[in-house]
Design a protein around this motif. Structure first.
Motif, PDB file in Angstrom:
ATOM      1  N   ALA A 247      -6.007  47.604  85.156  1.00  0.00           N
ATOM      2  CA  ALA A 247      -5.574  48.148  83.874  1.00  0.00           C
ATOM      3  C   ALA A 247      -5.043  47.032  82.983  1.00  0.00           C
ATOM      4  CB  ALA A 247      -4.494  49.204  84.098  1.00  0.00           C
ATOM      5  N   PRO A 248      -4.937  47.261  81.684  1.00  0.00           N
ATOM      6  CA  PRO A 248      -4.455  46.221  80.776  1.00  0.00           C
ATOM      7  C   PRO A 248      -3.090  45.653  81.140  1.00  0.00           C
ATOM      8  CG  PRO A 248      -5.471  47.984  79.520  1.00  0.00           C
ATOM      9  CD  PRO A 248      -5.415  48.449  80.943  1.00  0.00           C
ATOM     10  N   ASP A 249      -2.232  46.449  81.794  1.00  0.00           N
ATOM     11  CA  ASP A 249      -0.911  45.942  82.171  1.00  0.00           C
ATOM     12  C   ASP A 249      -0.903  45.310  83.563  1.00  0.00           C
ATOM     13  OD1 ASP A 249      -1.142  48.137  83.806  1.00  0.00           O
ATOM     14  OD2 ASP A 249       0.712  49.103  83.154  1.00  0.00           O
ATOM     15  N   GLY A 250      -2.079  45.127  84.161  1.00  0.00           N
ATOM     16  CA  GLY A 250      -2.181  44.494  85.465  1.00  0.00           C
ATOM     17  C   GLY A 250      -2.173  45.439  86.647  1.00  0.00           C
ATOM     18  N   THR A 251      -2.020  46.722  86.437  1.00  0.00           N
ATOM     19  CA  THR A 251      -2.004  47.685  87.531  1.00  0.00           C
ATOM     20  C   THR A 251      -3.379  47.762  88.188  1.00  0.00           C
ATOM     21  OG1 THR A 251      -0.288  49.004  86.460  1.00  0.00           O
ATOM     22  CG2 THR A 251      -1.612  50.101  88.142  1.00  0.00           C
ATOM     23  N   LEU A 252      -3.409  47.687  89.514  1.00  0.00           N
ATOM     24  CA  LEU A 252      -4.654  47.763  90.263  1.00  0.00           C
ATOM     25  C   LEU A 252      -5.052  49.227  90.455  1.00  0.00           C
ATOM     26  CD1 LEU A 252      -6.899  46.415  91.981  1.00  0.00           C
ATOM     27  CD2 LEU A 252      -5.346  46.646  93.962  1.00  0.00           C
ATOM     28  N   LEU A 253      -6.256  49.551  90.023  1.00  0.00           N
ATOM     29  CA  LEU A 253      -6.797  50.896  90.152  1.00  0.00           C
ATOM     30  C   LEU A 253      -7.963  50.845  91.141  1.00  0.00           C
ATOM     31  CD1 LEU A 253      -6.868  51.743  86.348  1.00  0.00           C
ATOM     32  CD2 LEU A 253      -5.091  52.375  88.002  1.00  0.00           C
ATOM     33  N   ARG A 254      -7.893  51.689  92.159  1.00  0.00           N
ATOM     34  CA  ARG A 254      -8.899  51.647  93.209  1.00  0.00           C
ATOM     35  C   ARG A 254      -9.675  52.954  93.273  1.00  0.00           C
ATOM     36  NH1 ARG A 254      -6.384  49.263  98.657  1.00  0.00           N
ATOM     37  NH2 ARG A 254      -8.609  49.168  99.140  1.00  0.00           N
ATOM     38  N   GLY A 255     -10.898  52.848  93.714  1.00  0.00           N
ATOM     39  CA  GLY A 255     -11.741  54.019  93.842  1.00  0.00           C
ATOM     40  C   GLY A 255     -12.835  53.776  94.848  1.00  0.00           C
TER      41      GLY A 255
ATOM     42  N   GLN B 197      -5.967  56.986  78.903  1.00  0.00           N
ATOM     43  CA  GLN B 197      -6.807  56.308  77.922  1.00  0.00           C
ATOM     44  C   GLN B 197      -7.027  54.839  78.296  1.00  0.00           C
ATOM     45  OE1 GLN B 197      -5.220  55.987  73.958  1.00  0.00           O
ATOM     46  NE2 GLN B 197      -7.117  55.174  73.104  1.00  0.00           N
ATOM     47  N   GLU B 198      -5.934  54.094  78.483  1.00  0.00           N
ATOM     48  CA  GLU B 198      -6.077  52.672  78.768  1.00  0.00           C
ATOM     49  C   GLU B 198      -6.677  52.422  80.155  1.00  0.00           C
ATOM     50  OE1 GLU B 198      -1.526  53.498  79.162  1.00  0.00           O
ATOM     51  OE2 GLU B 198      -3.264  54.332  78.098  1.00  0.00           O
TER      52      GLU B 198
ATOM     53  N   THR C  40      -9.032  63.104  81.908  1.00  0.00           N
ATOM     54  CA  THR C  40      -9.258  61.666  82.048  1.00  0.00           C
ATOM     55  C   THR C  40     -10.581  61.255  81.421  1.00  0.00           C
ATOM     56  OG1 THR C  40     -10.389  61.681  84.213  1.00  0.00           O
ATOM     57  CG2 THR C  40      -7.972  61.702  84.230  1.00  0.00           C
ATOM     58  N   ALA C  41     -11.601  62.115  81.509  1.00  0.00           N
ATOM     59  CA  ALA C  41     -12.887  61.813  80.881  1.00  0.00           C
ATOM     60  C   ALA C  41     -12.750  61.744  79.367  1.00  0.00           C
ATOM     61  CB  ALA C  41     -13.922  62.867  81.285  1.00  0.00           C
TER      62      ALA C  41
ATOM     63  N   ALA D  99     -10.821  55.864  74.483  1.00  0.00           N
ATOM     64  CA  ALA D  99     -10.696  54.413  74.581  1.00  0.00           C
ATOM     65  C   ALA D  99     -11.957  53.739  74.074  1.00  0.00           C
ATOM     66  CB  ALA D  99     -10.424  54.013  76.031  1.00  0.00           C
ATOM     67  N   ALA D 100     -13.112  54.297  74.444  1.00  0.00           N
ATOM     68  CA  ALA D 100     -14.380  53.715  74.004  1.00  0.00           C
ATOM     69  C   ALA D 100     -14.545  53.840  72.499  1.00  0.00           C
ATOM     70  CB  ALA D 100     -15.535  54.403  74.723  1.00  0.00           C
TER      71      ALA D 100
END
Length: 344
Positions: A13-21, A80-81, A110-111, A117-118
């Motif tokens: 994420a823009p703030d550095g948070t790791l998002l996993r999937g 959004q971000e 979320t969609a 965001a786009a």
């Protein structure tokens, strides 16, 4: 990557948070589907594989603070971000592949937020599919008549809204007790007796003090077509219709005799059989994708979608006959009077 589990996927994420999937790969991809969920990416293997069969890579990502994604879980706060971060990554790693944003309930939110965001400065998306959308905090807390949705909000918040992983649901008797307590004392005040931690109580207060979303203003810059799916018995049905009407680009509304669980939640075996015989939601989703230039199965009924720009169209499943009716609408009324379209 395994057929059942998918491959580990990471974005930042823009703030550095790791998002996993989990990433389910298609051998000959013609697009990418993104699903961002608070309910655990691993539970979505069947739907991810169904998108692979249609010709799409599919990423199912845990939202911030849930399951394997880092950060603090705060419902409706960062979508959004966080969604935009994957769109930028996908554009760099898979140039030329169109992205479809897909989700049900909270994942529909979320969609929509990733599409927002786009529409700002991110890579464009090709389409948005929102099933039984839970549009925002206020939309889940209050129905469109201003009545508080206390019982199912207590149930959802206890099970999904407080911690990084979902808890077991409240027993029906305890849910009844808390509902009665909240109606007597007030939803915010009653929660102080439920042994919730301070962060959960703060989120609960934010839920009940939030304001409804101005959908036309919030999503006005999005140019991607929208497919909204709702059900006659869904508690978010009115908001789903509101979303389809407010969309600035072309929107298609699909409805039928189900609730928040869609066809899977229909208890009547005869009705379930008629829904299955009618092709279920795939009879709408696949032709709608094809009509918008995406991998899908074309059908004659999609002629009602042309011309697409700004069009309002809908598909309705008749519970008695088990047939779809597809029609163009104006101001939420049929125009001209609808007749079944062949091929539906």
């Amino acid at each position: 990557m395994t057929p059942d589990r998918g491959r580990d996927h990471r974005s930042t994420a823009p703030d550095g948070t790791l998002l996993r999937g989990l990433w389910w790969e298609c051998a000959r991809p013609e697009g990418i589907v993104l699903i961002r969920t608070p309910y655990g990416a691993g539970l979505h293997a069947p739907i991810a594989r169904s998108w692979n069969e249609r010709g799409y890579h599919c990423l199912v990502q845990d939202v911030r603070g849930r399951y394997r994604s880092q950060g603090r879980w705060s419902p409706y706060a960062h979508e959004q971000e966080d969604g935009g971060a994957f769109l930028a990554q996908a554009a760099a790693e898979h140039p030329g592949l169109p992205v479809v944003l897909f989700g049900a309930s909270y994942a529909a939110h979320t969609a929509l937020e990733a599409a927002r965001a786009a529409a700002g400065a991110g890579p464009p998306v090709a389409a948005v599919i929102a099933l039984v959308p839970a549009l925002g905090l206020a939309e889940t807390a209050w129905n469109t008549d201003g009545e508080p949705q206390i019982r199912h909000r207590i149930g959802w918040w206890h099970q999904h809204g407080r911690t990084g992983r979902s808890a077991p649901p409240l027993p029906p008797a305890e849910l009844d007790r808390r509902t009665a307590h909240a109606r007597e004392r007030g939803a915010i005040e009653a929660a102080e007796d439920w042994d919730w931690p301070p962060e959960a109580l703060a989120g609960w207060r934010r839920l009940w003090t939030s304001h409804r979303t101005d959908l036309r203003s919030r999503y006005r810059r999005i140019t991607a077509p929208l497919l909204v799916v709702s059900g006659d018995d869904d508690f978010f049905h009115a908001d789903a219709r509101r979303l389809a009407r407010a969309w600035s680009a072309a929107s298609h509304f699909a409805g039928g005799p189900w609730g928040h669980g869609l066809a899977a939640g229909v208890a009547d075996p005869g009705l379930r059989a008629r829904i299955t015989a009618a092709g279920g939601l795939s009879r709408v989703i696949d032709p709608w994708l094809a009509a918008n230039g995406l991998p899908g199965t074309a059908a004659e009924w999609t002629r009602v979608l042309a011309p697409a720009a700004g069009a309002r169209t809908r598909s309705l499943l008749d519970p008695q006959t088990g047939t779809w009716r597809h029609e163009r609408i104006s101001d939420d009324r049929v125009h001209p009077p609808g007749r079944p379209v062949p091929g539906g």
